[in-house]
Enzyme design. Structure first.
Site, PDB file in Angstrom:
ATOM      1  CG  ASP A 130      -2.045   0.981   1.118  1.00  0.00           C
ATOM      2  OD1 ASP A 130      -3.209   0.552   1.067  1.00  0.00           O
ATOM      3  OD2 ASP A 130      -1.784   2.207   1.073  1.00  0.00           O
TER       4      ASP A 130
ATOM      5  CG  ASN B 140     -12.147  -0.532   4.187  1.00  0.00           C
ATOM      6  OD1 ASN B 140     -12.505  -0.916   5.299  1.00  0.00           O
ATOM      7  ND2 ASN B 140     -10.963   0.035   3.970  1.00  0.00           N
TER       8      ASN B 140
ATOM      9  N   GLY C 254     -15.565   3.304   4.008  1.00  0.00           N
ATOM     10  CA  GLY C 254     -14.418   4.101   3.581  1.00  0.00           C
ATOM     11  C   GLY C 254     -13.704   3.556   2.356  1.00  0.00           C
ATOM     12  CD  GLN C 255     -14.890  -0.384  -2.339  1.00  0.00           C
ATOM     13  OE1 GLN C 255     -16.077  -0.528  -2.036  1.00  0.00           O
ATOM     14  NE2 GLN C 255     -14.312  -1.094  -3.292  1.00  0.00           N
TER      15      GLN C 255
ATOM     16  CG  HIS D 240      -8.411  -3.085  -2.155  1.00  0.00           C
ATOM     17  ND1 HIS D 240      -9.338  -2.442  -2.954  1.00  0.00           N
ATOM     18  CD2 HIS D 240      -8.306  -2.333  -1.035  1.00  0.00           C
ATOM     19  CE1 HIS D 240      -9.759  -1.356  -2.342  1.00  0.00           C
ATOM     20  NE2 HIS D 240      -9.158  -1.278  -1.162  1.00  0.00           N
ATOM     21  CG  LEU D 241      -8.945  -9.689   0.927  1.00  0.00           C
ATOM     22  CD1 LEU D 241      -9.626  -9.512  -0.423  1.00  0.00           C
ATOM     23  CD2 LEU D 241      -8.592 -11.141   1.157  1.00  0.00           C
ATOM     24  CG  HIS D 242      -6.734  -2.811   3.310  1.00  0.00           C
ATOM     25  ND1 HIS D 242      -6.018  -1.659   3.054  1.00  0.00           N
ATOM     26  CD2 HIS D 242      -7.963  -2.601   2.782  1.00  0.00           C
ATOM     27  CE1 HIS D 242      -6.775  -0.791   2.410  1.00  0.00           C
ATOM     28  NE2 HIS D 242      -7.976  -1.331   2.236  1.00  0.00           N
TER      29      HIS D 242
END
Ligand code: AMP
Ligand code: ZN
Length: 121
Positions: A38, A94, A100-101, A107-109
């Site tokens: 990120d 998200n 808050g996307q 995507h997976l944080h």
């Protein structure tokens, strides 16, 4: 990969990272997903696990993906979290404005490397 390119959204930032049109700090690539750092890390390790195929969010992805594709994404996120070391990790997805996307390609944080509080903000 050809399926991913067929499903590409020309206006999507993460599709452009998948196709290498935009550079990213890529750390892994599998048959179905890529993992990159990120750009604004929220923990010592902050990775994004991103399916090659475009889907705006988890709901859209799960509605169209085979079960093994969903499982593969989580298995890859888990592998990344474990490999980060430390005493645990967090996976966050998200979906939508309330969560808050900001990037509308699933995507997976994967967050690791520090203790985290609960509940999230
Ligand atoms: P979300 O708010 O869940 O949609 O997360 C989007 C994430 O993408 C944020 O954590 C951003 O920092 C990250 N991000 C945005 N642009 C880039 C980029 N070009 N490379 C890597 N990460 C990015
Ligand atoms: Zn996309």
């Amino acid at each position: 990969m050809s399926d991913a390119l067929e499903s590409r959204d020309p206006h999507c930032l993460f599709c452009k990272i998948v196709s290498k049109e935009i550079p990213a700090a890529e750390v892994a690539r599998t048959e179905g997903a890529i993992v990159f750092k990120d750009v604004h890390p929220k923990a010592p390790t902050h990775l994004l696990v991103v399916p090659l195929r475009h889907a705006a969010n988890l709901g859209e992805f799960t509605a169209t993906a085979a079960n093994h594709e969903v499982g593969d994404l989580f298995a890859l996120a888990s592998k990344m979290g474990r490999e980060a070391g430390g005493d645990g990790y967090r996976i966050v997805v998200n979906e939508g404005p309330d969560a808050g996307q900001t990037v509308f390609h699933l995507h997976l944080h994967v967050l690791a490397g520090r203790a985290m509080s609960w509940p999230p903000g």
